[in-house]
Design a protein around this motif. Structure first.
Motif, PDB file in Angstrom:
ATOM      1  N   LYS A 199      46.607  44.141  60.901  1.00  0.00           N
ATOM      2  CA  LYS A 199      47.648  45.040  61.399  1.00  0.00           C
ATOM      3  C   LYS A 199      48.899  45.020  60.520  1.00  0.00           C
ATOM      4  CE  LYS A 199      46.023  44.417  66.085  1.00  0.00           C
ATOM      5  NZ  LYS A 199      46.258  43.807  67.371  1.00  0.00           N
ATOM      6  N   ILE A 200      49.344  43.832  60.173  1.00  0.00           N
ATOM      7  CA  ILE A 200      50.541  43.687  59.348  1.00  0.00           C
ATOM      8  C   ILE A 200      50.101  43.324  57.929  1.00  0.00           C
ATOM      9  CG2 ILE A 200      52.678  42.408  58.986  1.00  0.00           C
ATOM     10  CD1 ILE A 200      52.693  41.925  62.052  1.00  0.00           C
ATOM     11  N   PHE A 201      50.370  44.231  56.983  1.00  0.00           N
ATOM     12  CA  PHE A 201      49.947  44.044  55.598  1.00  0.00           C
ATOM     13  C   PHE A 201      51.138  43.688  54.724  1.00  0.00           C
ATOM     14  CE2 PHE A 201      46.430  46.316  57.335  1.00  0.00           C
ATOM     15  CZ  PHE A 201      45.326  45.908  56.598  1.00  0.00           C
ATOM     16  N   THR A 202      50.889  42.822  53.747  1.00  0.00           N
ATOM     17  CA  THR A 202      51.914  42.443  52.771  1.00  0.00           C
ATOM     18  C   THR A 202      51.378  42.690  51.366  1.00  0.00           C
ATOM     19  OG1 THR A 202      51.166  40.150  52.720  1.00  0.00           O
ATOM     20  CG2 THR A 202      52.944  40.691  54.256  1.00  0.00           C
ATOM     21  N   LEU A 203      52.276  42.876  50.436  1.00  0.00           N
ATOM     22  CA  LEU A 203      51.908  43.133  49.054  1.00  0.00           C
ATOM     23  C   LEU A 203      51.295  41.882  48.436  1.00  0.00           C
ATOM     24  CD1 LEU A 203      52.043  45.071  46.588  1.00  0.00           C
ATOM     25  CD2 LEU A 203      54.279  44.057  46.103  1.00  0.00           C
ATOM     26  N   ALA A 204      50.100  42.032  47.865  1.00  0.00           N
ATOM     27  CA  ALA A 204      49.429  40.923  47.183  1.00  0.00           C
ATOM     28  C   ALA A 204      49.551  41.067  45.675  1.00  0.00           C
ATOM     29  CB  ALA A 204      47.961  40.863  47.584  1.00  0.00           C
ATOM     30  N   ALA A 205      49.497  42.315  45.184  1.00  0.00           N
ATOM     31  CA  ALA A 205      49.560  42.543  43.736  1.00  0.00           C
ATOM     32  C   ALA A 205      49.850  44.001  43.456  1.00  0.00           C
ATOM     33  CB  ALA A 205      48.242  42.149  43.085  1.00  0.00           C
ATOM     34  N   LEU A 206      50.285  44.238  42.232  1.00  0.00           N
ATOM     35  CA  LEU A 206      50.560  45.587  41.752  1.00  0.00           C
ATOM     36  C   LEU A 206      49.705  45.811  40.512  1.00  0.00           C
ATOM     37  CD1 LEU A 206      52.394  48.102  42.041  1.00  0.00           C
ATOM     38  CD2 LEU A 206      54.050  46.923  40.607  1.00  0.00           C
ATOM     39  N   VAL A 207      48.941  46.902  40.503  1.00  0.00           N
ATOM     40  CA  VAL A 207      48.080  47.238  39.370  1.00  0.00           C
ATOM     41  C   VAL A 207      48.465  48.636  38.911  1.00  0.00           C
ATOM     42  CG1 VAL A 207      45.701  47.628  38.603  1.00  0.00           C
ATOM     43  CG2 VAL A 207      46.192  45.807  40.249  1.00  0.00           C
ATOM     44  N   PHE A 208      48.762  48.778  37.625  1.00  0.00           N
ATOM     45  CA  PHE A 208      49.172  50.071  37.084  1.00  0.00           C
ATOM     46  C   PHE A 208      47.972  50.870  36.604  1.00  0.00           C
ATOM     47  CE2 PHE A 208      52.969  47.491  36.811  1.00  0.00           C
ATOM     48  CZ  PHE A 208      53.906  48.353  37.351  1.00  0.00           C
ATOM     49  N   GLY A 209      48.039  52.200  36.780  1.00  0.00           N
ATOM     50  CA  GLY A 209      46.988  53.094  36.318  1.00  0.00           C
ATOM     51  C   GLY A 209      46.896  53.091  34.797  1.00  0.00           C
ATOM     52  N   THR A 210      45.731  53.444  34.292  1.00  0.00           N
ATOM     53  CA  THR A 210      45.487  53.392  32.852  1.00  0.00           C
ATOM     54  C   THR A 210      45.757  54.712  32.147  1.00  0.00           C
ATOM     55  OG1 THR A 210      43.171  54.010  33.109  1.00  0.00           O
ATOM     56  CG2 THR A 210      43.700  51.643  33.137  1.00  0.00           C
ATOM     57  N   ASP A 211      45.927  55.807  32.876  1.00  0.00           N
ATOM     58  CA  ASP A 211      46.121  57.148  32.313  1.00  0.00           C
ATOM     59  C   ASP A 211      44.869  57.704  31.643  1.00  0.00           C
ATOM     60  OD1 ASP A 211      48.729  57.488  33.174  1.00  0.00           O
ATOM     61  OD2 ASP A 211      49.594  56.635  31.359  1.00  0.00           O
ATOM     62  N   LYS A 212      43.728  57.005  31.759  1.00  0.00           N
ATOM     63  CA  LYS A 212      42.492  57.554  31.223  1.00  0.00           C
ATOM     64  C   LYS A 212      42.135  58.808  32.020  1.00  0.00           C
ATOM     65  CE  LYS A 212      38.893  55.047  30.506  1.00  0.00           C
ATOM     66  NZ  LYS A 212      37.830  54.050  30.695  1.00  0.00           N
ATOM     67  N   PRO A 213      41.615  59.836  31.354  1.00  0.00           N
ATOM     68  CA  PRO A 213      41.218  61.037  32.098  1.00  0.00           C
ATOM     69  C   PRO A 213      40.002  60.769  32.990  1.00  0.00           C
ATOM     70  CG  PRO A 213      40.644  61.236  29.777  1.00  0.00           C
ATOM     71  CD  PRO A 213      41.410  59.956  29.924  1.00  0.00           C
ATOM     72  N   ASP A 214      39.910  61.545  34.035  1.00  0.00           N
ATOM     73  CA  ASP A 214      38.776  61.504  34.967  1.00  0.00           C
ATOM     74  C   ASP A 214      38.712  60.205  35.751  1.00  0.00           C
ATOM     75  OD1 ASP A 214      37.980  64.117  34.189  1.00  0.00           O
ATOM     76  OD2 ASP A 214      37.012  63.256  32.424  1.00  0.00           O
ATOM     77  N   THR A 215      37.579  59.505  35.714  1.00  0.00           N
ATOM     78  CA  THR A 215      37.317  58.351  36.559  1.00  0.00           C
ATOM     79  C   THR A 215      37.554  57.049  35.799  1.00  0.00           C
ATOM     80  OG1 THR A 215      35.652  59.612  37.747  1.00  0.00           O
ATOM     81  CG2 THR A 215      35.537  57.241  37.964  1.00  0.00           C
ATOM     82  N   ASP A 216      38.091  56.045  36.503  1.00  0.00           N
ATOM     83  CA  ASP A 216      38.257  54.720  35.908  1.00  0.00           C
ATOM     84  C   ASP A 216      38.062  53.669  36.996  1.00  0.00           C
ATOM     85  OD1 ASP A 216      38.616  52.875  33.911  1.00  0.00           O
ATOM     86  OD2 ASP A 216      40.754  53.227  33.644  1.00  0.00           O
ATOM     87  N   SER A 217      37.752  52.456  36.577  1.00  0.00           N
ATOM     88  CA  SER A 217      37.541  51.367  37.531  1.00  0.00           C
ATOM     89  C   SER A 217      38.596  50.284  37.326  1.00  0.00           C
ATOM     90  CB  SER A 217      36.137  50.789  37.388  1.00  0.00           C
ATOM     91  OG  SER A 217      35.943  50.296  36.076  1.00  0.00           O
ATOM     92  N   TYR A 218      38.870  49.578  38.422  1.00  0.00           N
ATOM     93  CA  TYR A 218      39.900  48.547  38.436  1.00  0.00           C
ATOM     94  C   TYR A 218      39.369  47.342  39.202  1.00  0.00           C
ATOM     95  CZ  TYR A 218      43.071  52.314  37.129  1.00  0.00           C
ATOM     96  OH  TYR A 218      43.674  53.351  36.486  1.00  0.00           O
ATOM     97  N   GLU A 219      40.024  46.204  38.984  1.00  0.00           N
ATOM     98  CA  GLU A 219      39.658  45.023  39.761  1.00  0.00           C
ATOM     99  C   GLU A 219      40.848  44.082  39.892  1.00  0.00           C
ATOM    100  OE1 GLU A 219      37.534  42.216  36.440  1.00  0.00           O
ATOM    101  OE2 GLU A 219      36.264  43.650  37.492  1.00  0.00           O
ATOM    102  N   TYR A 220      40.749  43.234  40.901  1.00  0.00           N
ATOM    103  CA  TYR A 220      41.792  42.250  41.190  1.00  0.00           C
ATOM    104  C   TYR A 220      41.123  41.025  41.803  1.00  0.00           C
ATOM    105  CZ  TYR A 220      45.476  39.899  43.830  1.00  0.00           C
ATOM    106  OH  TYR A 220      46.314  38.961  44.357  1.00  0.00           O
ATOM    107  N   TYR A 221      41.507  39.857  41.355  1.00  0.00           N
ATOM    108  CA  TYR A 221      40.972  38.610  41.900  1.00  0.00           C
ATOM    109  C   TYR A 221      42.027  37.952  42.790  1.00  0.00           C
ATOM    110  CZ  TYR A 221      38.982  34.001  42.376  1.00  0.00           C
ATOM    111  OH  TYR A 221      38.481  32.850  42.911  1.00  0.00           O
ATOM    112  N   ASP A 222      41.607  37.565  43.996  1.00  0.00           N
ATOM    113  CA  ASP A 222      42.496  36.908  44.944  1.00  0.00           C
ATOM    114  C   ASP A 222      41.816  35.655  45.476  1.00  0.00           C
ATOM    115  OD1 ASP A 222      44.786  36.605  46.539  1.00  0.00           O
ATOM    116  OD2 ASP A 222      43.890  37.686  48.215  1.00  0.00           O
TER     117      ASP A 222
END
Length: 79
Positions: free
Chosen positions: A25-48
């Motif tokens: 219910k209550i969410f807090t910021l864990a991380a910030l990931v910036f977009g890559t500006d690649k056209p179309d589709t791209d994939s991202y990941e984050y380890y916690d």
């Protein structure tokens, strides 16, 4: 815990705020990931590191026009 996601129309995305919650219910910021500006589709990941038995995650997706969308909430349970 490795979180992975794929975004379409990647070039319009500015950043992702990964948010987590112990109660879903209550969410807090864990991380910030910036977009890559690649056209179309791209994939991202984050380890916690997951110390709790159960954790909820969601993405706050912010585009270059500052429009905000939220992903669905996923619940991860440790083994």
């Amino acid at each position: 815990m490795l979180l992975q996601w794929v975004i379409g129309e990647n070039e319009t995305t500015d950043q992702f705020e990964i948010e987590k919650s112990n109660d879903g219910k209550i969410f807090t910021l864990a991380a910030l990931v910036f977009g890559t500006d690649k056209p179309d589709t791209d994939s991202y990941e984050y380890y916690d590191k997951m110390k709790e038995e159960k954790k909820s995650y969601r993405l706050k997706i912010i585009d270059k026009n500052k429009k905000i969308e939220y992903s669905d909430i996923i619940v991860i349970r440790s083994k």
